[in-house]
Design a protein around this motif. Sequence first.
Motif, PDB file in Angstrom:
ATOM      1  N   PRO A 227     -12.868  -7.467  -0.136  1.00  0.00           N
ATOM      2  CA  PRO A 227     -11.561  -6.702   0.242  1.00  0.00           C
ATOM      3  C   PRO A 227     -10.586  -6.953  -0.919  1.00  0.00           C
ATOM      4  CG  PRO A 227     -12.276  -7.983   2.266  1.00  0.00           C
ATOM      5  CD  PRO A 227     -12.757  -8.566   1.024  1.00  0.00           C
ATOM      6  N   LYS A 228     -10.330  -8.285  -1.223  1.00  0.00           N
ATOM      7  CA  LYS A 228      -9.351  -8.462  -2.305  1.00  0.00           C
ATOM      8  C   LYS A 228      -9.478  -7.932  -3.800  1.00  0.00           C
ATOM      9  CE  LYS A 228      -7.000 -12.740  -4.025  1.00  0.00           C
ATOM     10  NZ  LYS A 228      -7.719 -13.455  -4.888  1.00  0.00           N
ATOM     11  N   ILE A 229     -10.889  -7.814  -4.055  1.00  0.00           N
ATOM     12  CA  ILE A 229     -11.248  -7.680  -5.512  1.00  0.00           C
ATOM     13  C   ILE A 229     -10.945  -6.043  -5.536  1.00  0.00           C
ATOM     14  CG2 ILE A 229     -13.167  -7.329  -7.067  1.00  0.00           C
ATOM     15  CD1 ILE A 229     -13.897 -10.244  -6.225  1.00  0.00           C
ATOM     16  N   ILE A 230     -11.521  -5.179  -4.187  1.00  0.00           N
ATOM     17  CA  ILE A 230     -11.447  -3.817  -4.249  1.00  0.00           C
ATOM     18  C   ILE A 230      -9.868  -3.420  -4.345  1.00  0.00           C
ATOM     19  CG2 ILE A 230     -12.130  -1.611  -3.199  1.00  0.00           C
ATOM     20  CD1 ILE A 230     -14.563  -3.491  -4.282  1.00  0.00           C
ATOM     21  N   LYS A 231      -9.169  -3.944  -3.875  1.00  0.00           N
ATOM     22  CA  LYS A 231      -7.808  -3.734  -3.849  1.00  0.00           C
ATOM     23  C   LYS A 231      -7.238  -3.930  -5.154  1.00  0.00           C
ATOM     24  CE  LYS A 231      -3.557  -5.118  -1.246  1.00  0.00           C
ATOM     25  NZ  LYS A 231      -2.676  -4.024  -1.206  1.00  0.00           N
TER      26      LYS A 231
END
Length: 247
Positions: A227-231
């Motif tokens: 989630p953090k990387i895609i954001k």
Amino acid sequence: MYFSVRMRASLKGEHISGQERIVEQKELEKILIELYRRPKEEWDFINIKIEKLSSPPEVIDKALPVKSYSFPDVNSSWSFVINLLKTYHGIRKSLTAQLLDKLVGGLHPKGGNLRGAVIIDPSTGKILNKNPEKGIRTILFDWKRRENIQEVLLKKGYTERTVDALALATKNIYCGIEIELCISDDPSYITGYIASKKLGYIRITPLKKDKTPFGGRVYFISESMYPKIIKCLREKAVLIENISNLE
Ligand code: PML
């Protein structure tokens, strides 16, 4: 005030050209014309999207350092990639081999190329994309002084594709992707690359046979970071100030 400008062009529904830019307001009109003129091939659809950024982009001092390797054939290039990812990142050799095969056969589950990347957890080999028919795209990145960087890279024998791919890979690694593996989907462009914090941007020729119409990108990240990387890939705007050493 900064703006994101994104262009994509296609012919009969097939993607043929695209580019990401981040520019200040005073450059906007010039860049719009540049992007309009950029597709070299015939197109029947072009979309140029302008978006005002809500905050100034993050500036990254230096792009990943670049190294280039050339091999007599695709098999030798693939062995090089497989060994490098095993040695430096502990990636199973069978997983890399399988992904290289998938890249040159088309990543889309229904056949053909996927717009955007396939995301893989390297420890399990699991595909993390929520919808496997939709690739994840890295957007909102550019060089601070693109013209200068392009001039230096072209003079040293790199291509316009390197200019864009090096910026994209630099943003990917900044966002926390462990490794990116890329083979161009342009049938005549047989140089690809792997990128990681440990290895830098490693260009490899040939990663596919000439006239292969398939390619794409694989991003390796652990599932808990998804989630953090895609954001970051979708929402964080970055401008890259300079190149590092080139070989
Ligand atoms: C390089 O020459 O540095 C590799 C660039 C790969 C570009 C992938 C693409 O845009 O199709």
